[in-house]
Write an enzyme that holds these catalytic residues in place. Structure first.
Site, PDB file in Angstrom:
ATOM      1  N   ARG A  34     -10.910  -8.087   6.350  1.00 43.35           N
ATOM      2  CA  ARG A  34     -10.069  -6.899   6.386  1.00 43.35           C
ATOM      3  C   ARG A  34     -10.841  -5.627   6.692  1.00 43.35           C
ATOM      4  O   ARG A  34     -10.338  -4.746   7.379  1.00 43.35           O
ATOM      5  CB  ARG A  34      -9.326  -6.739   5.058  1.00 43.35           C
ATOM      6  CG  ARG A  34      -8.289  -5.615   5.081  1.00 43.35           C
ATOM      7  CD  ARG A  34      -7.436  -5.586   3.836  1.00 43.35           C
ATOM      8  NE  ARG A  34      -8.219  -5.315   2.639  1.00 43.35           N
ATOM      9  CZ  ARG A  34      -7.685  -5.030   1.453  1.00 43.35           C
ATOM     10  NH1 ARG A  34      -6.377  -5.019   1.309  1.00 43.35           N
ATOM     11  NH2 ARG A  34      -8.447  -4.801   0.414  1.00 43.35           N
ATOM     12  N   TYR A 145      -2.327 -10.509 -10.834  1.00 46.73           N
ATOM     13  CA  TYR A 145      -3.162 -11.524 -10.185  1.00 46.73           C
ATOM     14  C   TYR A 145      -2.723 -12.933 -10.586  1.00 46.73           C
ATOM     15  O   TYR A 145      -2.569 -13.822  -9.737  1.00 46.73           O
ATOM     16  CB  TYR A 145      -4.626 -11.295 -10.566  1.00 46.73           C
ATOM     17  CG  TYR A 145      -5.606 -12.215  -9.889  1.00 46.73           C
ATOM     18  CD1 TYR A 145      -5.953 -12.043  -8.555  1.00 46.73           C
ATOM     19  CD2 TYR A 145      -6.216 -13.251 -10.598  1.00 46.73           C
ATOM     20  CE1 TYR A 145      -6.875 -12.873  -7.929  1.00 46.73           C
ATOM     21  CE2 TYR A 145      -7.141 -14.081  -9.996  1.00 46.73           C
ATOM     22  CZ  TYR A 145      -7.469 -13.892  -8.661  1.00 46.73           C
ATOM     23  OH  TYR A 145      -8.381 -14.732  -8.057  1.00 46.73           O
TER      24      TYR A 145
END
Length: 239
Positions: A34, A145
């Site tokens: 990314r 998460y």
């Protein structure tokens, strides 16, 4: 036979170890990253590094076009890219929650859906999703998460039923605590506290996670689908 393999988030840590093990086996490997610059090791291994934010569907499409032009249709997909935004629930912002779900779960949906286009035509494929022991055990301060990683299991098992007749397998690897830059940044006291919870008494090596992924993508695992393979030193036993 050399296969076209894609590892998302393959520029460091677990993803880099996974890319390395496939490249060492002679596969044509591509990774997405990314931000920053991919490590020089990837070029030395002959790995194609493609910048791609998996929260952006257009970037995902463009990455696949680049990979397919270089290596052919993706035959093995390892969905590893993920982020954390740890915070206790009362302090967790909506953006903290949704950004983790959009990357870890919805981002995985994007890359899997695009990979399946070619796999369906070929009537074969291997998909391995990288979850976490936290998705099974839960962890204070990681509700976002844990939810995203638990979601990957339901996602993989649904697709295992949906696409098993097309010879496409979907499996999940659930690592425990792994020796990466992230965990090395912890204090010695924090690291000791974590290890005390693990029956094998140590962190996993990234290579041990990669070995499980490599097995699930191999012919030896051709009759395994919908499985969750813990590589956690026994931390998540019973789950």
């Amino acid at each position: 036979m050399s296969r076209s393999v894609l590892v998302t988030g393959g520029n460091r840590g677990i993803g880099l170890a996974i890319a390395r093990v496939f490249a060492d086996a002679g596969d044509k490997v591509a990774v997405t990253y990314r931000s920053g610059e991919p490590p020089a090791e990837l070029a030395a291994l002959g790995v194609l590094a493609v910048r791609c934010d998996i929260t952006d569907a257009e970037q995902v499409e463009q990455a696949y076009k680049e990979i397919e032009a270089a290596h052919g249709v993706v035959e093995v997909l390892v969905a590893n890219a993920g982020i954390t935004r740890d915070q206790l629930l009362m302090r967790m912002s909506e953006e903290d929650f949704t950004s983790v779900l959009d990357t870890n779960l919805t981002g995985t949906y994007r890359v899997v859906k695009r990979a399946n286009r070619g796999m369906l035509r070929a009537k074969k494929g291997r998909v391995v999703l990288i979850s976490s022991v936290v998705g099974l055990l839960g962890s204070a301060g990681q509700a976002n998460y844990a939810a995203s990683k638990a979601g990957l299991i339901g996602f993989a098992r649904s697709l295992a039923r949906e696409l098993g007749s097309r010879n496409i397998t979907f499996n999940v690897v659930a690592p425990g605590f792994v020796d990466t830059d992230m965990t090395r940044a912890l204090s010695e006291e924090q690291r000791a506290g974590i290890v005390a919870q693990v029956p094998l008494g140590r962190y996993a090596r990234t290579e041990e996670i990669a070995a499980a992924v490599r097995f699930l993508a191999s012919d030896d695992a051709s009759y395994i689908t919908g499985a969750v393979i813990p590589v956690d030193g026994g931390l998540g036993m019973g789950h």
